[in-house]
Scaffold this motif. Structure first.
Motif, PDB file in Angstrom:
ATOM      1  N   ALA A  10     -80.501  -4.572 118.860  1.00 47.45           N
ATOM      2  CA  ALA A  10     -81.313  -4.632 117.646  1.00 47.45           C
ATOM      3  C   ALA A  10     -82.401  -3.560 117.646  1.00 47.45           C
ATOM      4  CB  ALA A  10     -81.944  -6.035 117.532  1.00 47.45           C
ATOM      5  N   MET A  11     -83.085  -3.421 118.791  1.00 46.91           N
ATOM      6  CA  MET A  11     -84.180  -2.465 118.848  1.00 46.91           C
ATOM      7  C   MET A  11     -83.679  -1.025 118.760  1.00 46.91           C
ATOM      8  SD  MET A  11     -86.587  -4.552 118.778  1.00 46.91           S
ATOM      9  CE  MET A  11     -88.103  -3.599 118.922  1.00 46.91           C
ATOM     10  N   LYS A  12     -82.545  -0.751 119.398  1.00 45.22           N
ATOM     11  CA  LYS A  12     -81.977   0.593 119.299  1.00 45.22           C
ATOM     12  C   LYS A  12     -81.569   0.892 117.875  1.00 45.22           C
ATOM     13  CE  LYS A  12     -79.323   2.468 122.574  1.00 45.22           C
ATOM     14  NZ  LYS A  12     -78.243   2.559 123.591  1.00 45.22           N
ATOM     15  N   GLY A  13     -81.227  -0.195 117.168  1.00 44.64           N
ATOM     16  CA  GLY A  13     -80.831  -0.005 115.778  1.00 44.64           C
ATOM     17  C   GLY A  13     -82.028   0.180 114.862  1.00 44.64           C
ATOM     18  N   GLY A  14     -83.241   0.107 115.443  1.00 47.53           N
ATOM     19  CA  GLY A  14     -84.410   0.375 114.622  1.00 47.53           C
ATOM     20  C   GLY A  14     -85.127  -0.845 114.127  1.00 47.53           C
TER      21      GLY A  14
ATOM     22  N   GLU B 132     -89.153  -5.685 114.988  1.00 43.71           N
ATOM     23  CA  GLU B 132     -89.574  -6.676 115.980  1.00 43.71           C
ATOM     24  C   GLU B 132     -88.439  -7.643 116.223  1.00 43.71           C
ATOM     25  OE1 GLU B 132     -91.228  -7.410 118.622  1.00 43.71           O
ATOM     26  OE2 GLU B 132     -93.208  -7.189 117.656  1.00 43.71           O
ATOM     27  N   PHE B 133     -88.479  -8.269 117.397  1.00 42.35           N
ATOM     28  CA  PHE B 133     -87.466  -9.268 117.713  1.00 42.35           C
ATOM     29  C   PHE B 133     -88.203 -10.536 118.103  1.00 42.35           C
ATOM     30  CE2 PHE B 133     -83.976 -11.471 119.301  1.00 42.35           C
ATOM     31  CZ  PHE B 133     -82.802 -10.775 119.021  1.00 42.35           C
ATOM     32  N   LEU B 134     -88.146 -11.546 117.257  1.00 45.21           N
ATOM     33  CA  LEU B 134     -88.891 -12.787 117.498  1.00 45.21           C
ATOM     34  C   LEU B 134     -87.915 -13.942 117.708  1.00 45.21           C
ATOM     35  CD1 LEU B 134     -91.498 -12.355 114.610  1.00 45.21           C
ATOM     36  CD2 LEU B 134     -91.871 -11.917 117.049  1.00 45.21           C
TER      37      LEU B 134
ATOM     38  N   LEU C  45     -73.394 -22.401 128.229  1.00 47.77           N
ATOM     39  CA  LEU C  45     -73.699 -22.634 126.824  1.00 47.77           C
ATOM     40  C   LEU C  45     -75.202 -22.642 126.538  1.00 47.77           C
ATOM     41  CD1 LEU C  45     -71.086 -25.421 126.061  1.00 47.77           C
ATOM     42  CD2 LEU C  45     -70.858 -22.949 125.843  1.00 47.77           C
ATOM     43  N   THR C  46     -75.990 -22.177 127.535  1.00 50.62           N
ATOM     44  CA  THR C  46     -77.442 -22.203 127.359  1.00 50.62           C
ATOM     45  C   THR C  46     -77.878 -21.608 126.032  1.00 50.62           C
ATOM     46  OG1 THR C  46     -77.554 -21.813 129.699  1.00 50.62           O
ATOM     47  CG2 THR C  46     -79.596 -21.648 128.502  1.00 50.62           C
ATOM     48  N   ALA C  47     -77.323 -20.461 125.722  1.00 50.25           N
ATOM     49  CA  ALA C  47     -77.723 -19.762 124.500  1.00 50.25           C
ATOM     50  C   ALA C  47     -77.525 -20.659 123.291  1.00 50.25           C
ATOM     51  CB  ALA C  47     -76.897 -18.483 124.352  1.00 50.25           C
TER      52      ALA C  47
ATOM     53  N   ASP D 250     -80.379 -13.048 123.699  1.00 50.80           N
ATOM     54  CA  ASP D 250     -80.054 -12.534 125.017  1.00 50.80           C
ATOM     55  C   ASP D 250     -80.382 -11.045 125.035  1.00 50.80           C
ATOM     56  OD1 ASP D 250     -77.937 -11.377 123.676  1.00 50.80           O
ATOM     57  OD2 ASP D 250     -76.591 -13.045 124.165  1.00 50.80           O
ATOM     58  N   VAL D 251     -80.496 -10.524 126.251  1.00 53.38           N
ATOM     59  CA  VAL D 251     -80.952  -9.145 126.406  1.00 53.38           C
ATOM     60  C   VAL D 251     -80.075  -8.143 125.641  1.00 53.38           C
ATOM     61  CG1 VAL D 251     -81.410  -7.337 128.093  1.00 53.38           C
ATOM     62  CG2 VAL D 251     -82.112  -9.686 128.552  1.00 53.38           C
TER      63      VAL D 251
END
Lengths: 211, 674
Positions: free
Chosen positions: A94-98, A101-103, B446-448, A87-88
């Motif tokens: 994660a990206m702010k934490g450095g 990549e996020f896959l 519960l989509t996630a 989720d956003v």
């Protein structure tokens, strides 16, 4: 410092972990799997260069929590997140934490390898940078207080006469300090010495104080 | 002296020969026929009567000379009225006229009136000797109660009084009643002090009415007798025939024996109507009460019978035009009042003769199928059953009320029944729809987790496939490894399918198909469905199936949904708590014919104030909650005959109980696979 980088895979899904390790090894990576954050912390050889493929959801501490804990410890191990669903807020965190990549699963082989390559490059770069900084600091530590003062003034672009005048010492003495400092820091010219001081200044405040 | 018609004397006078009961069955025996007033002096031939009078005159004069005091009117004393009837007392016509007369004559404390009645009893009695006795009788009887006004009812009585007036009650005014205009015209002019309202009675209106009501008829069968009165009626009928509808054939049955008359009328067809005034004496010289004869004729006749005497209506005749006998009595009574009040006979304003009115027997009109709208509105319709409401107003009212109430009640019950059934059907559908929508909403939340659950095996599959690719590119024979990889791929594929299957089972719209199912299975499914979500939220979801099957009947998906709602609720309750408290335990128990799922969390519990409203729709303690989850859950559970309730556990956390009826008789069921 071992030459071969190690790819750490932290994923609680054994089936996926097996598949991914299988793929990475076939692709020529050295890879090692862990079922949880705790297992990674206990068993990962941190001294080796490498990167971390991290699932978000893990039993116990989550992937994000592990990532943040590693950063807090000063680890520079690059992290590629690989998760079933993102989720956003998690991606942002994660990206702010450095994170490199996020896959999301299922992941295309090339996308994963590309991310790993970038991660390992960064790792190498960081390791080099941090090795130079460590050498610089080590040299800095060998300098006497008077040598450090002289170095500061040289970096400020002052001539020997000005430095002698400022410090109230003989110009010949200034020349001796300069030669000693350059020898201790392993630089061959005044210009090189200036760049080194610049780099020292760019080192973080914490590194200087902790040093 | 003021005797009623029912007095013994009255009965004594009414001794005309009765018909056999069988012949008279149509009539009402208490009401005989009457010839009180219809037309001229009927019974005694005028001529003989006059002769009698003449012969008796000397006797009356002698009597007067002997000093029989002629009573003088005296206002200060009781007003005496002597009513002299012509015919037998009990003739209906007398009874009816007498009623009108007596009702009209006013009597009070200031002006008391004594009305005495006598009758000449013609035509059964008559002759000079009889009349002499009568004169003597009356004179002596009324010495002390000298009449102030005399009333002569019928032409016989008028004639009698006119001829004996000076002998009996000289100077006393005479009021005549029931005397036909035509009779009066045939008499010498009336002396002073003799007044009255003549009657106007004709037969042809009745006959013409009969032919209007029976358009197919063209024969008039007129029945009369042989007595003097019969003959006079017949004479008047003949006189009026020119005024009867043209083209009508008239057959006169006169002078026949009654049996023959009855035989004749019994053979009539639709082309005939009968008219009769009854028979006083038939061709066999038998005397009758006319009313009985009319009843017999009407009973025997195959054609409708009409009459022109309203007193003959009610025993089988259809009806006819007749003056009101009662009204004639009243008119005479009013004149008597005026005279008693001191009015001079010569100066009184006398009313006009009463018009004839149509009287109809409703029953006969129905029998002969006379349309109701053919009966003029001014007609007097007798024997029409009064509207029920008129006859029994209270009973009818109560009955109607009861019926209305009953109808209303039944209607209400029917409507309510339908309404409830419809509401139930609607609610069932709605609850199905709502439950389904609610499941979709839950799945949305519960989509996630669902995506994670599916992507996990998909990711493994892809990576395995990629690895196999690479292996195939290597020069070595590594088929074993490929086989292992393919096996892994298959396993992960099945895993993904299973997730899809489970969620589709929960999310697909389906009709309710109640069946027996094991709650342990439901709990396991829910654990499987929510495993990822629990992991995502860092919640430990621990199910504890019962050691034996916990079977109930219903829709497992709905119970699954109910349990999911409660478990998700519990996950919300433990969110943000320390690890060790983010635990949800779900044991299944079978106790006393009930199977129970308990959902126990270690959260902060439920505020006591919220406990009673927890399952109400739109009640929510969460900022983003719609407040439908638990309401739907309750509906689902209750539709399975179960109940759900919440309480705060001992120590910490909340406990939700879902209790359902257990299926009995499963002792031989195979043990639940572990």
């Amino acid at each position: 410092m071992s030459a071969t980088p190690l790819v750490h895979v932290v994923d609680d899904d054994e089936s996926f972990r097996t598949a991914l390790l299988r793929l990475l090894r076939e692709a020529g990576f050295e890879a090692r799997g862990y079922g949880s954050a705790g297992e990674f912390l206990l068993r990962a050889p941190v001294e080796r260069p490498g990167c971390l493929v991290l699932d978000l959801r893990l039993p116990g501490p989550s992937g994000l929590e592990l990532h943040e804990a590693l950063r807090a410890r000063g680890s520079t191990l690059p992290v590629v997140f690989l998760t079933g669903h993102a989720d956003v807020p998690a991606v942002v965190r994660a990206m702010k934490g450095g994170a490199v990549e996020f896959l999301t699963k299922p992941v295309e082989r090339e996308a994963l390898f590309e991310a790993l390559r970038r991660a390992l490059e960064r790792e190498t770069r960081q390791r080099t940078a941090s090795g130079e900084a460590a050498a610089l600091l080590a040299g800095w530590k060998t300098l006497t207080p008077r040598e450090r003062e002289v170095l500061e003034l040289i970096a400020a672009g002052k001539h020997n006469k000005q430095i002698a005048c400022e410090l109230g010492i003989a110009e010949r003495t200034v020349k001796l300090y300069r030669a000693n400092t350059m020898a201790k820091l392993g630089v061959g010219s005044a210009a090189e010495l200036g760049r080194m001081v610049e780099r020292l200044r760019h080192l973080s405040e914490e590194m200087l104080t902790s040093a | 002296m003021d005797e009623t018609p029912e007095s013994p004397r009255a009965r004594l006078f009414a001794e005309g020969r009765r018909l056999p009961a069988s012949a008279a069955r149509v009539g009402t025996p208490t009401r005989g026929p009457g010839e009180w007033s219809q037309r001229g002096p009927p019974l005694l031939p005028v001529a003989p009567s006059t002769r009698v009078v003449a012969r008796l005159a000397s006797a009356w004069v002698i009597a007067a000379l002997l000093g029989v005091a002629a009573p003088a009117p005296a206002a200060e004393r009781v007003g005496n009225v002597l009513v002299l009837y012509s015919y037998p007392w009990r003739l209906p016509i007398n009874v009816e006229g007498d009623r009108g007369l007596h009702e009209a004559i006013r009597t009070s404390a200031e002006r008391p009136v004594l009305v005495c009645d006598e009758t000449l009893d013609a035509p059964r009695f008559g002759g000079p000797a009889y009349e002499a006795v009568v004169v003597k009788y009356l004179r002596e009887k009324y010495v002390a109660k000298a009449p102030d006004v005399l009333v002569a009812v019928g032409d016989v009585a008028l004639d009698f009084l006119l001829t004996r007036r000076t002998l009996l009650f000289p100077g006393v005014p005479i009021v005549y009643a029931g005397v036909d205009q035509k009779t009066l015209q045939s008499m010498p002019p009336l002396p002073a002090g003799v007044i009255g309202v003549p009657i106007d009675h004709t037969y042809y209106p009745t006959i013409n009415l009969a032919f209007r009501w029976h358009p197919r008829a063209h024969r008039l069968v007129a029945v009369t007798g042989t007595s003097e009165v019969d003959r006079r009626i017949e004479a008047q009928l003949r006189a009026e025939l020119p005024r009867v509808k043209p083209g009508v054939t008239v057959e006169l049955l006169a002078g026949l024996p009654l049996d023959e008359i009855l035989r004749r009328v019994a053979g009539l067809g639709q082309d005939a109507v009968v008219w009769t005034a009854g028979v006083f004496r038939d061709g066999a010289n038998q005397s009758f009460v006319p009313r009985d004869v009319v009843a017999a004729i009407a009973a025997a006749s195959t054609a409708p019978v009409y009459t022109s005497f309203d007193t003959l209506i009610g025993n089988g005749t259809v009806g006819g035009y007749s003056p009101s006998i009662y009204g004639i009595g009243r008119q005479a009574g009013e004149i008597v009042n005026d005279l008693l009040d001191g009015g001079a006979p010569g100066t009184l304003r006398l009313p006009r003769p009463l018009p004839q009115r149509l009287v109809v027997d409703w029953r006969q009109a129905r029998r002969w199928e006379i349309p109701e709208n053919a009966i003029p509105s001014e007609a007097v319709v007798k024997f029409k059953p009064p509207p029920l409401l008129e006859a029994y107003p209270n009973d009818v009212l109560v009955a109607v009320l009861v019926a209305l109430l009953q109808t209303a009640l039944i209607g209400w019950l029917v409507v309510e029944h339908h309404r409830r059934r419809r509401a139930e059907a609607v609610r069932e559908v709605q609850s199905l729809e709502l439950a389904h929508a609610s499941r979709l909403a839950v799945a949305g939340e519960l989509t996630a987790s669902i995506a994670h659950e599916i992507n996990q095996p998909l990711g493994a599959i892809l990576s395995n496939a990629d690895a196999a690719d690479l292996i195939l590119e290597s020069p070595n024979d590594r088929r074993d490894e490929i086989r292992t990889i393919l096996a892994d791929i298959r396993r992960d594929d099945r895993r993904a399918s299973e997730v899809v299957r489970q969620w589709r089972g929960l999310l697909a719209k389906h009709a309710l198909e109640p069946r027996a199912f094991d709650l342990n299975g439901v709990v396991r499914d829910v654990e499987s469905l929510l495993r990822a979500e629990a992991r995502r939220r860092g919640v430990a979801l621990r199910i504890q199936p019962a050691p034996t099957p916990a079977e109930t009947v219903g829709d497992p998906v709905q119970i699954q949904q109910a349990l999911i709602n409660v478990v998700l609720n519990a996950m919300d309750a433990v969110a943000g708590l320390p690890d060790d408290r983010r635990t949800i335990t779900v044991p299944v128990e079978c106790v006393d014919g009930r199977v129970t799922i308990l959902v126990r969390d270690r959260g902060h519990g439920i505020a006591p104030a919220d406990l009673p409203r927890l399952f109400e729709p739109f009640f929510s303690t969460k900022s983003g909650g719609m407040g439908l989850g638990l309401a739907i859950t309750r509906t689902l559970v209750e539709s399975h005959g179960g109940r759900i309730w919440a309480e705060n556990g001992p120590g910490e956390g909340a406990r939700f109980h879902i209790e359902l009826p257990a299926v009995r008789g499963h002792d031989d069921a195979p043990p639940e696979p572990a």
